[in-house]
Design an enzyme around this catalytic site. Structure first.
Site, PDB file in Angstrom:
ATOM      1  N   TYR A  36       1.013  -1.072  -0.064  1.00  0.00           N
ATOM      2  CA  TYR A  36      -0.007  -0.089  -0.054  1.00  0.00           C
ATOM      3  C   TYR A  36       0.978   1.158   0.150  1.00  0.00           C
ATOM      4  O   TYR A  36       0.304   2.345  -0.295  1.00  0.00           O
ATOM      5  CB  TYR A  36      -0.896   0.097   1.339  1.00  0.00           C
ATOM      6  N   HIS A  90      -1.230 -11.975   3.112  1.00  0.00           N
ATOM      7  CA  HIS A  90      -2.208 -11.402   2.225  1.00  0.00           C
ATOM      8  C   HIS A  90      -3.048 -12.177   1.530  1.00  0.00           C
ATOM      9  O   HIS A  90      -4.244 -11.608   1.401  1.00  0.00           O
ATOM     10  CB  HIS A  90      -1.153 -10.396   1.612  1.00  0.00           C
TER      11      HIS A  90
HETATM   12  N1  LIG Z   1      -6.751  -7.963   2.548  1.00  0.00           N
HETATM   13  C1  LIG Z   1      -6.773  -7.600   1.460  1.00  0.00           C
HETATM   14  O1  LIG Z   1      -6.546  -8.327   0.302  1.00  0.00           O
HETATM   15  C2  LIG Z   1      -7.230  -6.283   0.902  1.00  0.00           C
HETATM   16  C3  LIG Z   1      -7.794  -5.726  -0.036  1.00  0.00           C
HETATM   17  C4  LIG Z   1      -8.527  -4.461  -0.481  1.00  0.00           C
HETATM   18  C5  LIG Z   1      -8.529  -3.736   0.784  1.00  0.00           C
HETATM   19  N2  LIG Z   1      -8.161  -4.068   1.951  1.00  0.00           N
HETATM   20  C6  LIG Z   1      -8.003  -3.019   3.345  1.00  0.00           C
HETATM   21  O2  LIG Z   1      -9.333  -2.715   3.572  1.00  0.00           O
HETATM   22  C7  LIG Z   1      -9.438  -1.351   3.511  1.00  0.00           C
HETATM   23  C8  LIG Z   1     -10.818  -0.702   3.015  1.00  0.00           C
HETATM   24  O3  LIG Z   1     -10.938  -1.471   1.610  1.00  0.00           O
HETATM   25  P1  LIG Z   1     -11.398  -0.375   0.340  1.00  0.00           P
HETATM   26  O4  LIG Z   1     -10.174   0.632   0.820  1.00  0.00           O
HETATM   27  O5  LIG Z   1     -10.849  -1.237  -0.853  1.00  0.00           O
HETATM   28  O6  LIG Z   1     -12.506   0.154   0.032  1.00  0.00           O
HETATM   29  P2  LIG Z   1     -13.702   0.756   1.284  1.00  0.00           P
HETATM   30  O7  LIG Z   1     -13.083   1.089   2.332  1.00  0.00           O
HETATM   31  O8  LIG Z   1     -15.164  -0.136   0.949  1.00  0.00           O
HETATM   32  O9  LIG Z   1     -14.096   2.235   0.354  1.00  0.00           O
HETATM   33  C9  LIG Z   1     -13.112   3.205   0.215  1.00  0.00           C
HETATM   34  C10 LIG Z   1     -13.803   4.397  -0.456  1.00  0.00           C
HETATM   35  O10 LIG Z   1     -14.839   4.882   0.094  1.00  0.00           O
HETATM   36  C11 LIG Z   1     -15.174   5.997   0.453  1.00  0.00           C
HETATM   37  N3  LIG Z   1     -15.791   6.623   1.598  1.00  0.00           N
HETATM   38  C12 LIG Z   1     -15.333   6.389   2.840  1.00  0.00           C
HETATM   39  N4  LIG Z   1     -16.148   6.717   3.639  1.00  0.00           N
HETATM   40  C13 LIG Z   1     -17.054   7.074   3.067  1.00  0.00           C
HETATM   41  C14 LIG Z   1     -18.441   7.813   3.482  1.00  0.00           C
HETATM   42  N5  LIG Z   1     -18.826   7.820   4.776  1.00  0.00           N
HETATM   43  N6  LIG Z   1     -19.338   8.051   2.472  1.00  0.00           N
HETATM   44  C15 LIG Z   1     -18.878   7.807   1.143  1.00  0.00           C
HETATM   45  N7  LIG Z   1     -17.863   7.669   0.744  1.00  0.00           N
HETATM   46  C16 LIG Z   1     -16.977   7.000   1.506  1.00  0.00           C
HETATM   47  C17 LIG Z   1     -13.446   6.525   0.285  1.00  0.00           C
HETATM   48  O11 LIG Z   1     -13.340   8.019   0.011  1.00  0.00           O
HETATM   49  P3  LIG Z   1     -12.443   8.785   0.514  1.00  0.00           P
HETATM   50  O12 LIG Z   1     -11.137   8.065   0.548  1.00  0.00           O
HETATM   51  O13 LIG Z   1     -12.215  10.025  -0.414  1.00  0.00           O
HETATM   52  O14 LIG Z   1     -12.769   9.262   2.002  1.00  0.00           O
HETATM   53  C18 LIG Z   1     -12.997   5.785  -0.490  1.00  0.00           C
HETATM   54  O15 LIG Z   1     -13.158   5.988  -2.128  1.00  0.00           O
HETATM   55  C19 LIG Z   1      -8.481  -1.005   2.488  1.00  0.00           C
HETATM   56  O16 LIG Z   1      -7.928   0.396   2.649  1.00  0.00           O
HETATM   57  C20 LIG Z   1      -7.259  -1.828   3.035  1.00  0.00           C
HETATM   58  O17 LIG Z   1      -6.787  -1.459   4.231  1.00  0.00           O
HETATM   59  C21 LIG Z   1      -7.519  -5.313   2.372  1.00  0.00           C
END
Ligand SMILES: NC(=O)c1ccc[n+]([C@@H]2O[C@H](COP(=O)([O-])OP(=O)(O)OC[C@H]3O[C@@H](n4cnc5c(N)ncnc54)[C@H](OP(=O)(O)O)[C@@H]3O)[C@@H](O)[C@H]2O)c1
Length: 253
Positions: A36, A90
């Site tokens: 990341y 991961h």
């Molecule tokens: N283990 C794995 O394989 C794996 C894979 C993917 C992700 N992850 C972890 O999981 C975390 C979360 O997943 P993700 O980042 O893919 O997606 P997510 O948390 O489902 O969505 C993030 C998006 O939602 C927006 N957002 C956040 N709060 C909001 C709200 N209250 N209203 C409207 N939009 C909102 C964010 O905008 P802004 O940023 O502009 O505020 C961003 O564009 C990752 O960051 C990572 O740490 C792990």
């Protein structure tokens, strides 16, 4: 483990500022991974936030091609920490189950580099195989998880085996927040769709990791402890399940 954490995928610009702002707002857990490119910024935020190290739960990950012990040390060097709270494999390797990775993470745990170890994107069968070969259950399986894409069978399996599910992309990366059913239910509670998705996880006993760069989103995503989704609506949310994945496929199904 805190009940929810801050995701940091794609938080690589101004990471230190965003994480500092999140810690000030009340987040007590941060999820990261070497790929990341947020570990240095998180390290900066942790050093300068004025909070004791024990009050923040730090999750990081190693890759299938890594030497897991060495990769854990490298992650800690980037974070400038002497231990992580949780280190995950991961993704399962293309071949095998990650037995060697797991043994090396167990060593990292024995040597105090990490408090708990777990997996990510593993299916039930893969977890069973890992445990069969090594005798140690993962503390966590971190998987993509939302009402639109989840697995009741995985929920039961993890509950029965005391494995915590951490939900990645709990907000569907924003792609399903305009869903009519979700939005109208959220409005009935006087909450936003994002808050409803986070609360749904909390009530299932799943630990969501919403990523938010914007301060307003970060605050909004913490304001989920002042309402309760009725049982009938919990069921309705579960019926939205279509094995949806923002990435295209739920690898653990
Ligand atoms: N283990 C794995 O394989 C794996 C894979 C993917 C992700 N992850 C972890 O999981 C975390 C979360 O997943 P993700 O980042 O893919 O997606 P997510 O948390 O489902 O969505 C993030 C998006 O939602 C927006 N957002 C956040 N709060 C909001 C709200 N209250 N209203 C409207 N939009 C909102 C964010 O905008 P802004 O940023 O502009 O505020 C961003 O564009 C990752 O960051 C990572 O740490 C792990």
């Amino acid at each position: 483990m805190p009940l929810l954490g801050l995701g940091t995928y794609q938080l690589k610009h101004h990471t230190a500022n965003s994480v500092t702002q999140a810690l000030a707002a009340g987040y007590q857990m941060v999820d990261t991974s070497a790929d990341y490119h947020t570990q240095r910024g998180i390290g900066d935020a942790l050093r300068h936030c004025g909070l004791p190290r024990e009050s923040i739960y730090v999750v990081t990950k190693i890759e299938a091609t890594d030497d897991a012990f060495e990769a854990t040390r490298l992650n800690l060097a980037e974070l400038r920490l002497d231990h992580a709270d949780l280190v995950l494999i991961h993704r399962p390797p293309e071949r095998g189950i990650g037995e060697v990775l797991w043994q090396e993470l167990r060593r990292a745990k024995r040597e105090g580099l990490v408090r708990d170890i777990g997996v990510s994107n593993y299916s039930i069968e893969q977890i069973e195989e890992l445990v069969y070969r090594t005798g140690e259950l993962p503390a966590v399986n971190q998987i993509e998880w939302s009402p639109f894409g989840h697995s009741p069978r995985m929920l039961d399996f993890c509950f029965d085996n005391h494995i915590i599910i951490q939900a990645w992309s709990p907000l569907t990366r924003g792609l399903r927040l305009n869903d009519d059913k979700l939005a109208s239910m959220a409005a009935r509670y006087g909450k936003t769709p994002a808050q409803l998705l986070i609360r749904w996880n909390l009530q299932l006993g799943v630990v969501p990791l919403p990523k938010a760069n914007h301060a307003q989103h970060q605050r909004e995503n913490l304001e989920v402890f002042d309402f309760e989704i009725r049982q009938m609506d919990m069921v309705k949310l579960r019926t939205l399940n279509e094995h949806y994945s923002a990435m295209g496929v739920l690898p653990y199904i």
